[in-house]
Design an enzyme around this catalytic site. Structure first.
Site, PDB file in Angstrom:
ATOM      1  N   LYS A  43       0.861  -1.196   0.000  1.00  0.00           N
ATOM      2  CA  LYS A  43       0.000   0.000   0.000  1.00  0.00           C
ATOM      3  C   LYS A  43       0.884   1.227   0.000  1.00  0.00           C
ATOM      4  CE  LYS A  43      -4.465   0.972   0.357  1.00  0.00           C
ATOM      5  NZ  LYS A  43      -5.603   0.099   0.046  1.00  0.00           N
TER       6      LYS A  43
HETATM    7  N1  GLU Z   1      -7.096   0.418  -3.137  1.00  0.00           N
HETATM    8  C1  GLU Z   1      -7.938  -0.694  -3.390  1.00  0.00           C
HETATM    9  C2  GLU Z   1      -8.015  -1.615  -2.179  1.00  0.00           C
HETATM   10  O1  GLU Z   1      -7.855  -1.185  -1.064  1.00  0.00           O
HETATM   11  C3  GLU Z   1      -7.575  -1.418  -4.679  1.00  0.00           C
HETATM   12  C4  GLU Z   1      -6.227  -2.057  -4.707  1.00  0.00           C
HETATM   13  C5  GLU Z   1      -5.845  -2.597  -6.076  1.00  0.00           C
HETATM   14  O2  GLU Z   1      -6.660  -2.566  -6.984  1.00  0.00           O
HETATM   15  O3  GLU Z   1      -4.701  -3.035  -6.211  1.00  0.00           O
HETATM   16  O4  GLU Z   1      -8.329  -2.764  -2.270  1.00  0.00           O
END
Ligand code: GLU
Length: 476
Positions: free
Chosen positions: A107
């Site tokens: 993240k």
């Molecule tokens: N930010 C989104 C999540 O928390 C999507 C992550 C992604 O598509 O890699 O799942």
């Protein structure tokens, strides 16, 4: 729980992990290896804006590399900090394992209030951040693939992909370095709606299991269910729109940053969304009562509560007063570990974040595969499928003529049956299948084990088990 301190988001994720891990039989030491974050990179960089250098702080955290690339969004918000990014990265690991997206968890975040900057300034800042990450392989099609999260969207992903491509001119797979891109820049149909669509599919699957519905003290289907949604951003908006327009649910409450709207007869989600686009908030929206203290509407009577914004909105200070018998966590970490315990004791059923909002990363997975295969889904098969269907339809038409009044084809059968699936239909079908299968894996543990009281613990058990198997297969 009086006297007990509210756990932070990161502590909440760890507490929930530990709760599940204590019910498992993991080899000594593996539990800790899985729980901890492998690495977090902090970057501080300067960008010259309005005649002056502005310094920004950003993070990219890699939680687990049991599968690579690692995957997870990049968040733009002033509140971004290392602890939050690490908790979100950990959730990505478990989320990907649960929905069988072949990624580790990661993240990112940038401490910024995007509203303070012009578009060209945001582009400069984003490109510089992407440069810093790509330089260290923290953006890379085979190592680390970011995506949108709060405060970012298609626009930012297009800038990042382009920045990576400029730095790696001979990488034929450059487009797979981030997901959530616009269609014309290598994106996939259905990615924007994906997380909200996943909420809808998750709820449909939940309501296909009468035993589970009964555990929440509910009955029947989604039709007529009263829904309160907190946050009408990309996820909350799509979830509320699909549930009200396609499943007959009634959205009676919408909570936003400037207060909440409430109308027991139902609120037109699309109209509110347009109102927000035009006026910046929900205040003065004509067809519902406005309450300045939005949080109070979280506590209103309803059937399904959908927290779809920030973490920690349901916490130890309000959990006791939450009346919804079913909560589906569209946001990451909206219920703290303290609140989770209170709600569990009350019998509230919580469909946990790592499952509920996994629609986003699932469709990101499809986008990544599309980018690596360099072809749109359905391009080879669609017309061939249509030609074969045409054969059946012409035979049926012959039968229709032969049987006269005794039988005839339903009026819209021909047009519906003749149409081969396009990319959007294939994406939705893949997402639906993913959400159904993951729910079954999770609910099987919930039903089969007496020591597992809730879906969250079940979800963690499924995810941790899969991650531990990957580690063991690697010889760890
Ligand atoms: N930010 C989104 C999540 O928390 C999507 C992550 C992604 O598509 O890699 O799942």
């Amino acid at each position: 729980m009086t006297g007990i301190k509210e756990p932070s988001f990161r502590e909440s994720v760890d507490l929930m992990f530990n709760r599940a891990a204590s019910l498992m039989d993991l080899p000594p030491g593996l539990e800790e290896k899985i729980r901890v974050c492998n690495a977090t990179y902090t970057v501080r960089f300067g960008v010259r804006l309005r005649g002056q250098i502005h310094t920004f702080t950003g993070y990219r955290s890699v939680h687990s590399e049991h599968m690579e690339p690692v995957k997870g969004g990049i968040r733009y918000a002033l509140a971004v900090n290392q602890d939050e990014v690490e908790a979100l990265a950990a959730l990505m690991t478990y989320k990907c394992a649960l929905v069988e997206a072949p990624f580790g968890g990661s993240k990112g975040g940038l401490c910024i209030d995007p509203r303070q900057y012009e578009e060209h300034e945001m582009e400069q800042i984003t490109r510089r951040f992407a440069y810093e990450l790509a330089k260290r392989d923290l953006i890379n099609p085979s190592q680390n693939v970011p995506a949108p999260d709060m405060g970012t969207g298609e626009r930012e992903m297009a800038w990042m992909a382009d920045q990576y491509a400029r730095m790696n001119t001979t990488d034929i797979n450059a487009r797979a370095c981030v997901t959530g891109k616009p269609l014309n820049a290598g994106g996939i149909a259905g990615r924007v709606e994906a997380t909200g669509r996943g909420i809808q599919y998750a709820l449909r699957e939940f309501f296909r299991n009468p035993e589970d519905v009964q555990k929440a003290g509910l009955s029947g289907s989604l039709d007529g269910k009263r829904v309160i949604v907190q946050g009408l951003g990309n996820v909350g908006y799509h979830a509320a729109k699909f549930l009200s327009e396609e499943d007959g649910s009634r959205v009676i409450g919408i909570i936003e940053w400037d207060g909440a709207l409430f109308n027991p007869d139902g609120i037109d989600v699309e109209a509110v969304r347009q109102w927000i686009v035009k006026h910046g908030g929900v205040k003065n929206y004509p067809d519902a009562t406005h309450t300045a203290e939005g949080g109070a509407v979280l506590e209103e009577k309803c059937d399904i509560l959908i927290p779809a914004a920030l973490e920690g909105v349901v916490n130890m200070s309000n959990a006791e007063r939450i009346k919804a018998p079913l909560i589906i966590e569209a946001a990451n970490g909206p219920v703290t570990a303290g609140a989770d315990e209170i709600l569990r004791k009350k019998g509230t059923v919580i469909i946990p974040d790592m499952y509920a909002n996994a629609g986003g990363v699932t469709v990101s997975y499809f986008e990544w595969v599309k980018n690596l295969s360099h072809i749109r889904f359905g391009r080879m098969q669609r017309r061939q499928e249509e030609a074969r269907h045409e054969l059946i339809v012409s035979e049926l038409q012959r039968l229709d003529r032969y049987l006269g009044d005794a039988w005839s084809m339903s009026p819209d059968f021909k047009s519906k049956y003749l149409k081969g699936a396009d990319e959007l239909e294939l994406v939705r079908s893949g997402l639906d299948d993913t959400m159904r299968i993951a729910y079954q894996a999770m609910s099987e543990v919930w039903h089969d084990r007496d020591d597992v009281e809730d879906l969250r613990t079940a979800a963690y058990i499924v995810a941790i088990d899969r991650v531990s198997k990957s580690y063991r297969a690697k010889g760890l």
